[in-house]
Scaffold this active site. Structure first.
Site: not given
Ligand code: LLP
Length: 418
Positions: A271-272, A314, A345, A374
């Site tokens: 599932e790449p 991350y 902000c 992503y």
């Protein structure tokens, strides 16, 4: 010596970043069809075992045009939510090409998949029980936690001790009991141990673990090893890509001999997500302000964390390129240490901290490399900012708008005020 992704890959072809922003506005996600197709083909040919299929992990990028290309290349897809199923079906994926791998879903969400004939995997005993109650006698898969987790950040490690995902190995016997209680047909096992590995050893170990467990289940139709196939985000400093050849050879040998022992024609899946789309996308933005504060030079852009979350969430690194008057600015002796920030902000709205870049001026264009996975899929309207448009550079070199920029009206769309 800094490497330039766009030059090496002729990413923009005849379309300079300036021309693209002049035509479609800034910030802008730009995708390259050729790279996307190549990455699909890499995964399709990963192993030489005949019954093998990569499923694209839709959460990485669910632009319908890109999904259509991925489907055309022959991949299947995995979905995490009814929304992803809906989008995949709009892109032309058939129910049997979609694998629903949700986490903590309601009965209604399960029924959404069941009613469409889409196979679901249960990732806890509790979800398996619920599935049995609403679909007794139906087919199901189990997501197991093989005990080994990996990932580029603790937030994306999805197996091992510290995770909400998967059925633990000590609970497998209870899962079997639930399966017989509801007369379910267990057709497959799946796992996903985490996101982004460049050294395939832990992945291979997890494959062996899952296969050991799989021996204890009769009549499986498929085993799915999950995603996590990494890409080098630090290409400018010479980071090497995943050694697909080595991974493919090891995987082929393991699955071929396992299938022979199992004595049954079995399908293997992966599932790449990131591997397929990351390198096909670049996020372009514009420099609107330059200021010094506390000895730091802040390059203020329109690339807020509403457009790309990864660096903030991350501390993820993306290589950066700078373009002026349609050309790439090469780095040289006048490079300066700067911090690239967005227009949101929050002080944490930082794309890249303390990086050496050519001397940037107002109006320069910033390219965030490897932003296809992503990136847009995690974008938001925070600060009531409009999410960017998405543009595809097609195989022939022409560009097409594949998602329009949000409009101000979009911001009001869901209100029920009269
Ligand atoms: N399968 C399952 C069940 C998953 O949960 C995921 C990703 C994948 C496959 C695909 O993983 P990939 O091949 O893309 O590594 N937002 C984070 C990544 C989160 C991944 C979540 N699950 C990031 O930007 O790095």
């Amino acid at each position: 010596m800094i490497k330039y992704f766009t030059i090496e890959n002729n990413f923009f072809g005849e379309n300079s970043p300036k021309k693209l922003l002049d035509t479609y506005g800034s910030p802008l996600y730009v995708y390259n069809e050729q790279i996307l197709r190549r990455r699909c083909q890499d995964m399709l040919s990963l192993v030489s075992y005949p019954k093998f299929i990569p499923s694209f992990s839709t959460k990485a990028n669910s632009n319908v045009k890109l999904l259509q290309i991925i489907k055309e290349e022959g991949l299947y897809a995995d979905a995490m939510s009814p929304g992803e199923i809906y989008v995949l079906e709009s892109a032309g994926f058939r129910p049997e090409e979609i694998f629903f791998i949700p986490n903590n879903v309601s009965k209604e969400e399960m029924s959404y998949a069941i009613d469409r004939g889409i196979l679901m995997s249960a990732d806890s005993l509790s979800q398996l029980e619920t599935f049995g109650q609403i679909n007794s006698g139906g087919s199901v898969a189990l997501r197991l936690n093989p005990g080994i987790g990996i990932g580029h950040h603790k937030k994306v490690i999805t197996a091992g001790l510290d995770t909400k995902f998967g059925i633990n190995l000590e609970d497998v016997e209870i899962a079997k009991d639930i399966i017989s209680k509801y007369n379910l047909n267990l057709v497959g096992l799946n796992q996903h141990i985490g996101s982004l590995f460049l050294d395939s050893t832990p992945f291979i170990e997890s494959v062996k673990n899952l296969l050991d467990i799989a021996r204890g289940f009769k009549n499986l139709q498929f085993i799915d090893f999950g995603g996590g196939f990494g890409i080098p985000y630090r290409k400018q400093s010479g980071e090497n890509p995943l050694d697909l050849k080595q991974l493919g050879t090891r995987l082929t040998s393991i699955i071929t001999s396992w299938a022979r022992d199992y004595g049954q024609d079995i399908l293997f899946k992966i599932e790449p997500g990131r591997y397929i789309v990351a390198e096909s996308g670049i996020l372009l933005g514009t420099v609107h302000s330059i200021k010094e504060n506390g000895g730091i030079t802040y390059i203020g852009t329109d690339i807020g964390f509403n457009t790309i979350m990864r660096p903030v969430l991350y501390d993820a690194h993306h290589d950066i390129e700078v373009y002026r008057d349609g050309n790439l600015l090469p780095s040289g002796k006048n490079d300066k240490k700067v911090t690239i920030v967005g227009n949101i902000c929050e002080s944490g709205d930082i794309i890249s901290k303390d990086i050496e870049l050519p001397n940037i001026k107002l109006g320069d264009i910033i390219g965030i490399i490897d932003a296809g996975a992503y990136g847009y899929s995690m974008a938001s309207n925070y600060n009531n900012r409009l999410r960017p448009a998405e543009v595809l550079i097609e195989n022939g070199g022409q560009t097409s708008l594949i998602r329009r920029r949000d409009t101000l009206d979009d911001l009001l769309r869901n209100f029920t005020l009269t």
